[in-house]
Write a protein that holds these residues in place. Structure first.
Motif, PDB file in Angstrom:
ATOM      1  N   VAL A   1       4.753   5.323  -1.712  1.00  0.00           N
ATOM      2  CA  VAL A   1       4.170   3.982  -1.624  1.00  0.00           C
ATOM      3  C   VAL A   1       3.145   3.921  -0.492  1.00  0.00           C
ATOM      4  CG1 VAL A   1       4.657   1.543  -1.107  1.00  0.00           C
ATOM      5  CG2 VAL A   1       6.145   2.808  -2.675  1.00  0.00           C
ATOM      6  N   VAL A   2       3.508   4.489   0.652  1.00  0.00           N
ATOM      7  CA  VAL A   2       2.598   4.503   1.807  1.00  0.00           C
ATOM      8  C   VAL A   2       1.309   5.254   1.466  1.00  0.00           C
ATOM      9  CG1 VAL A   2       2.267   5.381   4.152  1.00  0.00           C
ATOM     10  CG2 VAL A   2       4.423   4.276   3.530  1.00  0.00           C
ATOM     11  N   ARG A   3       1.444   6.428   0.889  1.00  0.00           N
ATOM     12  CA  ARG A   3       0.268   7.249   0.567  1.00  0.00           C
ATOM     13  C   ARG A   3      -0.624   6.580  -0.457  1.00  0.00           C
ATOM     14  NH1 ARG A   3      -0.628  12.360   3.217  1.00  0.00           N
ATOM     15  NH2 ARG A   3       1.332  12.877   4.227  1.00  0.00           N
ATOM     16  N   LEU A   4      -0.013   5.964  -1.460  1.00  0.00           N
ATOM     17  CA  LEU A   4      -0.815   5.278  -2.488  1.00  0.00           C
ATOM     18  C   LEU A   4      -1.555   4.092  -1.879  1.00  0.00           C
ATOM     19  CD1 LEU A   4       1.548   5.269  -5.614  1.00  0.00           C
ATOM     20  CD2 LEU A   4      -0.343   6.825  -5.115  1.00  0.00           C
ATOM     21  N   GLY A   5      -0.855   3.327  -1.046  1.00  0.00           N
ATOM     22  CA  GLY A   5      -1.484   2.179  -0.404  1.00  0.00           C
ATOM     23  C   GLY A   5      -2.673   2.596   0.447  1.00  0.00           C
ATOM     24  N   ARG A   6      -2.483   3.682   1.180  1.00  0.00           N
ATOM     25  CA  ARG A   6      -3.533   4.157   2.070  1.00  0.00           C
ATOM     26  C   ARG A   6      -4.725   4.693   1.271  1.00  0.00           C
ATOM     27  NH1 ARG A   6      -0.831   7.809   6.314  1.00  0.00           N
ATOM     28  NH2 ARG A   6       0.185   5.860   6.928  1.00  0.00           N
ATOM     29  N   ALA A   7      -4.439   5.408   0.181  1.00  0.00           N
ATOM     30  CA  ALA A   7      -5.509   5.986  -0.639  1.00  0.00           C
ATOM     31  C   ALA A   7      -6.351   4.901  -1.295  1.00  0.00           C
ATOM     32  CB  ALA A   7      -4.916   6.898  -1.710  1.00  0.00           C
TER      33      ALA A   7
ATOM     34  N   LEU B   1      -7.500  11.411  -5.339  1.00  0.00           N
ATOM     35  CA  LEU B   1      -7.144  12.743  -5.850  1.00  0.00           C
ATOM     36  C   LEU B   1      -6.154  13.417  -4.891  1.00  0.00           C
ATOM     37  CD1 LEU B   1     -10.635  13.988  -7.090  1.00  0.00           C
ATOM     38  CD2 LEU B   1      -8.613  13.665  -8.525  1.00  0.00           C
ATOM     39  N   GLU B   2      -6.428  13.270  -3.606  1.00  0.00           N
ATOM     40  CA  GLU B   2      -5.521  13.836  -2.603  1.00  0.00           C
ATOM     41  C   GLU B   2      -4.131  13.211  -2.710  1.00  0.00           C
ATOM     42  OE1 GLU B   2      -7.129  13.848   1.430  1.00  0.00           O
ATOM     43  OE2 GLU B   2      -5.089  13.634   2.197  1.00  0.00           O
ATOM     44  N   ALA B   3      -4.099  11.892  -2.900  1.00  0.00           N
ATOM     45  CA  ALA B   3      -2.808  11.207  -3.015  1.00  0.00           C
ATOM     46  C   ALA B   3      -2.039  11.718  -4.235  1.00  0.00           C
ATOM     47  CB  ALA B   3      -3.014   9.701  -3.095  1.00  0.00           C
ATOM     48  N   CYS B   4      -2.747  11.987  -5.335  1.00  0.00           N
ATOM     49  CA  CYS B   4      -2.084  12.502  -6.545  1.00  0.00           C
ATOM     50  C   CYS B   4      -1.339  13.781  -6.233  1.00  0.00           C
ATOM     51  CB  CYS B   4      -3.112  12.811  -7.641  1.00  0.00           C
ATOM     52  SG  CYS B   4      -4.029  11.384  -8.188  1.00  0.00           S
TER      53      CYS B   4
ATOM     54  N   LEU C   1      -4.154  -6.173  -0.503  1.00  0.00           N
ATOM     55  CA  LEU C   1      -3.060  -5.893  -1.424  1.00  0.00           C
ATOM     56  C   LEU C   1      -2.485  -4.500  -1.178  1.00  0.00           C
ATOM     57  CD1 LEU C   1      -3.580  -7.046  -5.035  1.00  0.00           C
ATOM     58  CD2 LEU C   1      -1.764  -5.554  -4.276  1.00  0.00           C
ATOM     59  N   ALA C   2      -3.375  -3.531  -1.045  1.00  0.00           N
ATOM     60  CA  ALA C   2      -2.929  -2.160  -0.778  1.00  0.00           C
ATOM     61  C   ALA C   2      -2.171  -2.101   0.533  1.00  0.00           C
ATOM     62  CB  ALA C   2      -4.135  -1.222  -0.745  1.00  0.00           C
ATOM     63  N   LEU C   3      -2.710  -2.795   1.545  1.00  0.00           N
ATOM     64  CA  LEU C   3      -2.091  -2.788   2.863  1.00  0.00           C
ATOM     65  C   LEU C   3      -0.703  -3.429   2.836  1.00  0.00           C
ATOM     66  CD1 LEU C   3      -2.330  -2.127   5.868  1.00  0.00           C
ATOM     67  CD2 LEU C   3      -3.464  -4.322   6.209  1.00  0.00           C
ATOM     68  N   ALA C   4      -0.542  -4.472   2.034  1.00  0.00           N
ATOM     69  CA  ALA C   4       0.742  -5.163   1.961  1.00  0.00           C
ATOM     70  C   ALA C   4       1.858  -4.174   1.611  1.00  0.00           C
ATOM     71  CB  ALA C   4       0.679  -6.285   0.918  1.00  0.00           C
ATOM     72  N   PHE C   5       1.641  -3.375   0.598  1.00  0.00           N
ATOM     73  CA  PHE C   5       2.679  -2.437   0.158  1.00  0.00           C
ATOM     74  C   PHE C   5       2.852  -1.295   1.159  1.00  0.00           C
ATOM     75  CE2 PHE C   5       1.444  -4.597  -3.766  1.00  0.00           C
ATOM     76  CZ  PHE C   5       2.689  -4.963  -4.240  1.00  0.00           C
ATOM     77  N   GLU C   6       1.717  -0.787   1.654  1.00  0.00           N
ATOM     78  CA  GLU C   6       1.781   0.286   2.650  1.00  0.00           C
ATOM     79  C   GLU C   6       2.564  -0.183   3.878  1.00  0.00           C
ATOM     80  OE1 GLU C   6      -2.082   1.546   4.051  1.00  0.00           O
ATOM     81  OE2 GLU C   6      -1.194   2.592   5.753  1.00  0.00           O
ATOM     82  N   PHE C   7       2.290  -1.419   4.278  1.00  0.00           N
ATOM     83  CA  PHE C   7       2.861  -1.969   5.504  1.00  0.00           C
ATOM     84  C   PHE C   7       4.384  -2.108   5.404  1.00  0.00           C
ATOM     85  CE2 PHE C   7       3.232  -5.209   8.910  1.00  0.00           C
ATOM     86  CZ  PHE C   7       2.461  -4.577   9.876  1.00  0.00           C
ATOM     87  N   VAL C   8       4.843  -2.652   4.285  1.00  0.00           N
ATOM     88  CA  VAL C   8       6.289  -2.795   4.087  1.00  0.00           C
ATOM     89  C   VAL C   8       6.972  -1.431   4.113  1.00  0.00           C
ATOM     90  CG1 VAL C   8       8.048  -3.289   2.335  1.00  0.00           C
ATOM     91  CG2 VAL C   8       6.261  -4.952   2.797  1.00  0.00           C
ATOM     92  N   ALA C   9       6.382  -0.476   3.391  1.00  0.00           N
ATOM     93  CA  ALA C   9       7.012   0.842   3.252  1.00  0.00           C
ATOM     94  C   ALA C   9       6.994   1.606   4.570  1.00  0.00           C
ATOM     95  CB  ALA C   9       6.315   1.640   2.154  1.00  0.00           C
TER      96      ALA C   9
END
Lengths: 309, 309
Positions: free
Chosen positions: B155-161, B200-203, A131-139
């Motif tokens: 979005v990318v940073r949150l997904g990765r975190a 925390l880093e993503a925040c 799920l996290a990857l889905a959003f990261e991937f699109v962005a």
């Protein structure tokens, strides 16, 4: 990079071959999904994510996304990250649905379910990771020739299709309805509109958004998707009764065993088949203004009702 | 809308009062989170999401996000959707971590855990729903004076975190390490860098991105966040030994009971306290170039090591 040089372009003639079209695009999606999830430390979680993501699904959702984008004048490259994302979200929903606390399924796509192989804890996390990857991937991966505002709209639509206003909401009502034999048609429609149709709709709509459609065309795409979404579910219900476990790749006859209210249980098998065909016809009618370019999406709509697994 | 008219602006003098600052921002975050999740049909899922999201957390993560954005010249309004998203992601990770298949916890923040109240199935879905909402919320609610490219970066940073390269990856290694008493410092660091520090880093980093920081400043913010992230975890480990269940609001002494390798088990309590303080000092040193505007983030760093719950 996705190699698309030798790919059949959106056909504009009547010689369209659906089987070849689907096979070609399935291969493209498989390659992109394979590349999207590497195996690095800690290997177990990436392996668990890949196990379900690359389990040989038909890729109906990503193909719908690519086909819509092409129909509306966009390219496969523009839509591929979104197409991968919808398959990741779909896969995540299957992994979580199969958990013992949910539907408690042992088989999916002819293979052991994720938690049967990796354990419940890792299966929950594999779903979260996809799920996290889905959003990261699109962005991250959507090419720069797609306006950033459109990419954000895709994120919004995917989030909504997945969340309490979509998949998750449908699943909750489905769980609440379990064991009840007096479920109304209204509730049944709510469940499937949210559990199945919401994500299918997002596939089509997001494919259109990436290509930059007008709001009027977005309405047409939405109606097309809602109609095939419901048809898809009706056919699923029919197949649960008529197909074998081997054909389905998952436990057959589950609905009847659980005395679950389904479309065939409300309407009968024959009436359900008629309804599904009517929905597909209505879906295709929405695409008339797009002429020859709509051939693949129309063919996919018919494919949905004629499939036997 | 968030009412910020009467809010203490980022202070530029030495009379800064951390307790009042935190209380004010906590109230802002609580209000925004409350508004972010309405109760509509199907009520149960929204109630389950709200139950954990509004369970009275300290809002350390969203406050870090807001404070960083303000320090770098942005406004509370610009960062609030991202701040809400990190709290949604954090809450989701707690709900899933507490599940019987994971840490199997009955209490969290002094209340029964989500699955003890709503059942495992709904708890899994409530986590999924919060996760979906987090991304939808950032993409939809971030005001237009934040460049769309920056929102996509968030979005990318949150997904990765959150994903396999962050929280999920850390949790998998943590699960694999369970019951082992020979965990190396390297593995322990991996677990906490991913389970705790990544979000925390993503925040902090996302608060900076929203405000439009330079890549050099982003590096500083990253180092600040990594240092306080590790300090945060060390203090958590210390509190698991020294604090009571009442103070923690969750089961105390769990690590020792599970013979879990922790920083205090490797270094002893006193050395762990010293390390945490050194990390906080290093974190604050990174913020020197930002002068008086860094006062809140420095105060928060010190707060993290002096807290008793």
């Amino acid at each position: 990079m996705v190699a698309t040089d030798n790919i059949q372009k959106t056909p504009e003639d009547a010689t369209f071959k659906l089987a070849a079209y689907l096979k070609e695009r399935q291969r493209l999606c498989d390659t992109a999904l394979d590349q999207a999830v590497p195996i690095i430390y800690p290997e177990k979680i990436y392996e668990a994510m890949r196990y379900s993501l690359l389990a040989g699904g038909k890729r109906v959702r990503p193909i719908l996304c690519l086909a819509t984008c092409e129909m509306m004048g966009g390219t496969i490259e523009m839509a591929m990250p979104t197409a991968c994302a919808v398959e990741m979200i779909h896969t995540m929903s299957l992994i979580h649905d199969d958990l013992p606390a949910m539907d408690n399924d042992d088989y999916r796509r002819g293979k052991l379910t994720n938690h049967k192989v990796y354990g419940e804890d890792v299966a929950i996390l594999a779903g979260d990771g996809l799920l996290a990857l889905a959003f990261e991937f699109v962005a991250l991966q959507t090419p720069q020739n797609v306006a950033r505002e459109r990419v954000l709209q895709v994120v919004v639509r995917l989030g909504r299709a997945l969340g309490a206003a979509g998949l998750v909401g449908g699943q909750v009502v489905d769980l609440e309805s379990e064991g009840k034999t007096d479920i109304s048609l209204e509730t049944l429609n709510f469940i499937h509109k949210h559990k199945t149709a919401a994500l299918l709709e997002a596939c089509v709509v997001c494919g259109g958004i990436v290509a930059g459609v007008s709001s009027e065309d977005l309405q047409r795409l939405t109606r097309y998707a809602q109609n095939i979404g419901l048809a898809f579910q009706i056919v699923d219900d029919i197949l649960d009764i008529t197909a074998t476990q081997e054909e389905l790749g998952k436990t057959a006859g589950k609905d009847q065993k659980a005395q679950k209210v389904t479309y065939p249980s409300l309407w009968g098998l024959e009436e359900s088949r008629v309804k599904a065909q009517e929905l597909v016809a209505a879906a295709c009618a929405e695409l008339e203004p797009f002429g020859q370019r709509a051939i693949p999406l129309k063919a996919i709509a018919h494919f949905i009702t004629s499939r036997n697994h």
